[in-house]
Motif scaffolding. Structure first.
Motif, PDB file in Angstrom:
ATOM      1  N   UNK A  52       0.844  -1.185   0.000  1.00 42.52           N
ATOM      2  CA  UNK A  52       0.000   0.000   0.000  1.00 42.52           C
ATOM      3  C   UNK A  52       0.888   1.246   0.000  1.00 42.52           C
ATOM      4  N   UNK A  53       0.669   2.134  -0.991  1.00 42.64           N
ATOM      5  CA  UNK A  53       1.535   3.294  -1.154  1.00 42.64           C
ATOM      6  C   UNK A  53       1.443   4.255   0.021  1.00 42.64           C
ATOM      7  N   UNK A  54       0.236   4.552   0.460  1.00 41.35           N
ATOM      8  CA  UNK A  54       0.061   5.544   1.515  1.00 41.35           C
ATOM      9  C   UNK A  54       0.567   5.031   2.857  1.00 41.35           C
ATOM     10  N   UNK A  71       1.588  15.610  -0.522  1.00 41.03           N
ATOM     11  CA  UNK A  71       2.004  16.552   0.514  1.00 41.03           C
ATOM     12  C   UNK A  71       1.286  16.277   1.833  1.00 41.03           C
ATOM     13  N   UNK A  72       0.004  15.935   1.768  1.00 42.79           N
ATOM     14  CA  UNK A  72      -0.745  15.596   2.982  1.00 42.79           C
ATOM     15  C   UNK A  72      -0.101  14.405   3.687  1.00 42.79           C
ATOM     16  N   UNK A  91      -6.960   2.076   2.446  1.00 47.51           N
ATOM     17  CA  UNK A  91      -7.320   0.691   2.715  1.00 47.51           C
ATOM     18  C   UNK A  91      -7.962   0.468   4.055  1.00 47.51           C
ATOM     19  N   UNK A  92      -8.364   1.548   4.738  1.00 42.06           N
ATOM     20  CA  UNK A  92      -8.924   1.388   6.081  1.00 42.06           C
ATOM     21  C   UNK A  92     -10.270   0.679   6.079  1.00 42.06           C
ATOM     22  N   UNK A  93     -10.967   0.730   4.936  1.00 42.51           N
ATOM     23  CA  UNK A  93     -12.267   0.079   4.866  1.00 42.51           C
ATOM     24  C   UNK A  93     -12.218  -1.249   4.140  1.00 42.51           C
ATOM     25  N   UNK A 122      -2.334  10.052   9.473  1.00 42.29           N
ATOM     26  CA  UNK A 122      -3.724   9.895   9.028  1.00 42.29           C
ATOM     27  C   UNK A 122      -4.017   8.482   8.555  1.00 42.29           C
ATOM     28  N   UNK A 123      -2.971   7.704   8.269  1.00 38.43           N
ATOM     29  CA  UNK A 123      -3.226   6.324   7.832  1.00 38.43           C
ATOM     30  C   UNK A 123      -3.855   5.506   8.951  1.00 38.43           C
TER      31      UNK A 123
END
Length: 409
Positions: free
Chosen positions: A82-84, A369-370, A399-401, A377-378
């Motif tokens: 997962x990138x984020x 940037x976020x 992917x949280x859901x 936030x992940x």
């Protein structure tokens, strides 16, 4: 106001197209073993890594992983990165994966991962002409064999694969002894194979048989890029092209980069294709010719056939038998492969490198940037992030859901 926390502020975010950066997984993430001969496909949120090979991992390392011991020296596994979150997760689907796990052909279409062909170990002793599919957003990602009929291609590995209008086209490959540039296609509605073009040395412009080539595609023509045999690597000055409508081969002269010419002949390179406002563009990275290993990045414009060399975008080391994929937004990801250093040390890698291949939408840059300034936030609930104004389609990339993927022990 005095900052009472011990944490240092992050460095300023800078958007860097055509500059490789190493992506380091978060510290809690399990990381795949180094490998070569694997394949990856990417969507907006993740890339998915299938299979691979490594005969050099010691038995002490391997014995801690039962799945690895059973398939040694191949990896009978599918991973998601997962990138984020910068997090690896392995699907619990190993028992459904084929035994041919190196030099497969792979396509990711929407949420369906399609894996075709490939070889087991020793290479060429066991080859495949079977198609396996799985839905990558399922909790387990079970992989199903697709039972087909018709004029099946010979079992082989090192093919190239294209999805177009509910057909899968397979191009070239090797049995370990014989190399072809034959083209077959599978109707995904009827599951019937048919031969599109069999090279018999009759056509004036039939290309030489090859494996570990890559292809470009503009919905009318298939462009065969490089590849080779055990002894040869093919060049990029004149590109073999197959026209789907006329079902003929023809040569396409390419235009040299004004300073650097064309890429050196190679096989086992990585290639991705993106669509920009300027049309279809193919990028090739790395590869080898039997003697030299490359760390370079080139772009081929499929409208003008102009090559462009990016002299400031080089991998940290030469590499081949790696895997490459591009997100729909135009970001290149390279994972694993065989790398060589200045002291001629040859080893397999599990490193990841990435660069933007275009200037994406401003919203993509803002999302980066976020994540740069607020990596926490992940861990937040998706609904909370949406309520504070983050766009839903970006939040879904976290992917949280998603249904949890069962981790293999």
């Amino acid at each position: 106001m005095t900052n009472t926390t011990n944490a240092s502020p992050p460095s300023p975010y800078v958007f860097k197209p055509f500059r490789y950066e190493e992506i380091k997984p978060n510290r809690k993430s399990r990381v795949p073993y180094p490998r070569s001969g694997h394949r990856i496909g990417a969507d907006s949120a993740n890339f998915y890594s299938f299979g691979g090979y490594n005969p050099l991992i010691g038995s002490d390392e391997a014995i801690s992983d039962e799945i690895w011991v059973q398939s040694y020296p191949l990896f009978q596994e599918l991973w998601r990165f997962n990138f984020a979150r910068k997090e690896w997760t392995r699907y619990s689907n190993s028992h459904t994966l084929p035994l041919e796990l190196a030099s497969n052909a792979l396509v990711l279409h929407k949420n369906v991962l399609m894996v075709y062909g490939g070889t087991g170990s020793p290479f060429g002793f066991r080859c495949s002409n079977q198609l396996f599919v799985c839905r990558v957003n399922d909790s387990e990602g079970l992989m199903d064999e697709v039972h087909t009929t018709g004029q099946l291609p010979l079992p082989a590995y090192g093919q190239a694969l294209i999805y177009h209008n509910d057909y899968l086209y397979t191009i070239g490959g090797t049995t370990g002894v014989q190399y072809t540039c034959d083209i077959h296609r599978l109707n995904l509605k009827t599951l019937v194979w048919e031969s599109v073009y069999i090279c018999r040395g009759i056509g004036e412009y039939e290309p030489t048989g090859r494996y570990r080539h890559e292809v470009g595609f503009d919905k009318r023509n298939i462009y065969v890029l490089g590849g080779g045999t055990a002894l040869l690597a093919f060049d990029f000055s004149t590109i073999p092209v197959f026209n789907l409508e006329k079902q003929i081969w023809y040569p396409q002269k390419s235009i040299r980069d004004t300073r650097y010419g064309v890429p050196q002949p190679r096989r086992c390179h990585g290639a991705v294709q993106i669509t920009t406002e300027f049309g279809n563009q193919v990028f090739i990275a790395g590869g080898h010719d039997g003697e030299n290993v490359f760390d370079d990045l080139w772009r081929l414009d499929l409208q003008t056939f102009q090559w462009t060399y990016f002299d400031k975008c080089r991998l940290p080391f030469p590499i081949y038998f790696h895997a490459a994929a591009a997100s729909p937004e135009g970001r290149l990801y390279i994972f694993g492969g065989i790398c060589s250093s200045n002291d001629n040390d040859v080893r397999r890698s599990n490193c990841m490198y990435s660069t933007w291949l275009c200037i994406p939408k401003l919203s993509e840059i803002c999302w980066e940037a976020v994540l740069h300034y607020s990596p926490h936030i992940v861990k937040c609930r998706s609904e909370d992030l949406i309520n504070i104004g983050l766009p839903r389609h970006f939040v879904q990339r976290l992917g949280n859901n998603n249904p949890p993927i069962k981790r293999e022990q």
